[in-house]
Structures are given as C-alpha cells and as structure tokens.
Design a protein around this motif. Structure first.
Motif: not given
Length: 303
Positions: A210-216
């Motif tokens: 899980t990535l943070w921040p979420s992809p832009e």
C-alpha cells in the motif's frame, strides 16, 4: 591429464532423495519413499524462507501506478501480478472497480495487457467462471463483459516480502521508505493524493503493498524487489530451484528431515551436518560491497 571442461553438474530431485536416504543408512525404493521425501523437501524450502534472505529468490517487479477516480480509494496493489481473462477488455477503464454479477466479488482494474486480459488488485473473493462483470466507464454508464475463469493468485501468493522500492517519474527514480502497520494506521488521511513516499507491506496469504500518498497520476511506476518462494519439489526428474552451491546444504537438510522418520538415532549427527552446511552456504549467499569507515572527531578535545 586433462580436466573434464564441464561445469554443469546438478542433481535432480530423485538423485537428491537417493543421497539423503543413503545418509540415513537406508535405500530409496517405494512410492511412499518418494512421497515422504517430496513432503520433507517442501517443508525444508519453507524453513529456508524463515531463515532469512536467499538472494536467488529476489526479483524485480515493475507496476504502473493508477490514479483512482475517487479520492476515497487507497492505492493497494498485489505483490506480483493477478491476471484475469475476460470476454473483452476494450470498454473497461483502468482504475475502476469491476463487480461479478453472480459472486458479488470486486477488484480494481490495474492494466489491460491485451484485448482479452486485465490485471487486477487482490479480489474480495472468488469470481464465478463465466459470470458477467460490470464496471463504470468515464461517462458513468454501465460496462459489462464476462470473466472466463477465477483468476489465479499464485504469482502474488508466491511473494514472501518486499526489500526496497522506488517510484519512477519521467525516468528519475526516488526511493520510498517502508513503514510499519502501526505507522500506517496512524496516518490521518490515507486518501491524500501525491507522489508516493512511503509503503506498507501487509503480509497476508496474498500479500499486498500500500502506497502513501495515493498516486496522483497513472504514469508513475512502482519498482521494487520482492522475495519469492522457492519453487516446489514436484516430479523426481525436476531439478531444485536453487544454485548449485546449495546442493550440499539441500541434501544434508533432507537427510536430517528424513532421519526424524527413518533413523532417529542419526538425528543429532545429521542435524549438526545440516546446520554447518547451511551456515556455510548462507555466508556465501550474500552481497559483496565496499566498506568505507569514516572516523568521527566530534568528541576530540584539543588543548
């Protein structure tokens, strides 16, 4: 005298089993001997995964990130690839949720490699073979196709862990740091979009990252090294999924495992040999990098 010129020595599973039985003072004869040895080999491979890093099982994975259509989505990906075969992928939209009409199972579309395949996130459950799946296209009208079979999770479930990761944008790689379950839980807004700077690995049966921040955007790439499982010991004619340097260790380990069932009196001796062989092989199976020591003079007092 001349040397052989050959450097392709290897043992298949049957030969490894024969050697292990001989070390136990026995012979490999029956079908049950083959089954019990195969079972012990697979348990041994599982034990090696618990002992630490096996460099030959490290592989690089590249995943194109997806900017989901709603701010409430969280960027969670399988550690590997889950591919579903569908009637047509043409009208499905990357980043949208698909839902099985009969099963109610949901997943997000990550990519469309061909006109009849899609890669997806870890589904919420099994899909029903042949069922219709629905999605919403950019105009919010329903899109429907069929899913041929329940997609296999084997590639994603073969992942043991993630070692390191970077996010690539416009050809430049930026490292991202790993955080714990607790740190991720403490993140106030998990739906913030931006360039990912942190990742959390959830080591489930089908592990996820899980990535943070979420992809832009949907052009960045997540590149990471994962540790995969050692391939199973199946047919006797197969060779083991190990480098040749680990053949002595594998043979010693199998003989130790078999001795617990066939020759208990030899357990201490064969265990000691196995531990010595494993330590020797594990010490060799390491990265060699230059070590640079810089002295610190911060506490030096000059008078």
């Amino acid at each position: 005298m001349t040397t052989s010129g050959s450097v392709d020595f290897n043992l298949d599973m049957a030969e490894i089993t024969e050697e292990a039985f001989e070390r136990c003072g026995s012979e490999f004869r029956t079908g049950y001997d083959a089954r019990t040895a195969r079972r012990s080999l697979n348990l041994l491979f599982a034990e090696w995964a618990n002992r630490g890093l096996n460099l030959w099982t490290v592989e690089q994975v590249t995943q194109t990130l997806v900017q989901y259509s709603t701010s409430s989505s969280v960027a969670t990906y399988p550690i590997g690839t889950i591919t579903a075969t569908v009637g047509s992928s043409t009208d499905l939209v990357v980043g949208r949720t698909i839902t099985g009409s009969a099963s109610g199972t949901t997943a997000e579309v990550l990519s469309k490699p061909t006109s009849t395949t899609i890669t997806i996130t870890v589904p919420s459950g099994p899909f029903t073979a042949g069922e219709a799946i629905t999605s919403n296209a950019s105009d919010e009208s329903g899109v429907s196709t069929t899913i041929t079979t329940d997609p296999s999770l084997s590639d994603a479930q073969a992942a043991v862990d993630v070692l390191e990761a970077v996010v690539r944008r416009s050809g430049s790689d930026i490292g991202i740091s790993r955080i714990s379950r607790g740190d991720y839980l403490d993140t106030p807004d998990k739906t913030t979009q931006g360039r990912p700077s942190q990742f959390y690995v959830d080591r489930l049966i089908t592990p996820t990252i899980t990535l943070w921040p979420s992809p832009e955007n949907s052009t960045d790439q997540l590149i990471y090294y994962r540790v995969r499982r050692i391939e199973d010991a199946d047919a006797g004619i197969n060779t083991a999924d190990i480098p040749f340097r680990f053949l002595p260790c594998l043979t010693a380990g199998l003989s130790y495992y078999l001795s617990m069932k066939k020759a208990p009196q030899l357990v201490p001796t064969l265990k000691a040999i196995y531990e010595e062989e494993f330590q020797r092989a594990a010490s060799e199976d390491s990265e060699r990098t230059a070590l640079r020591l810089v002295p610190s003079f911060s506490s030096l007092s000059l008078s």
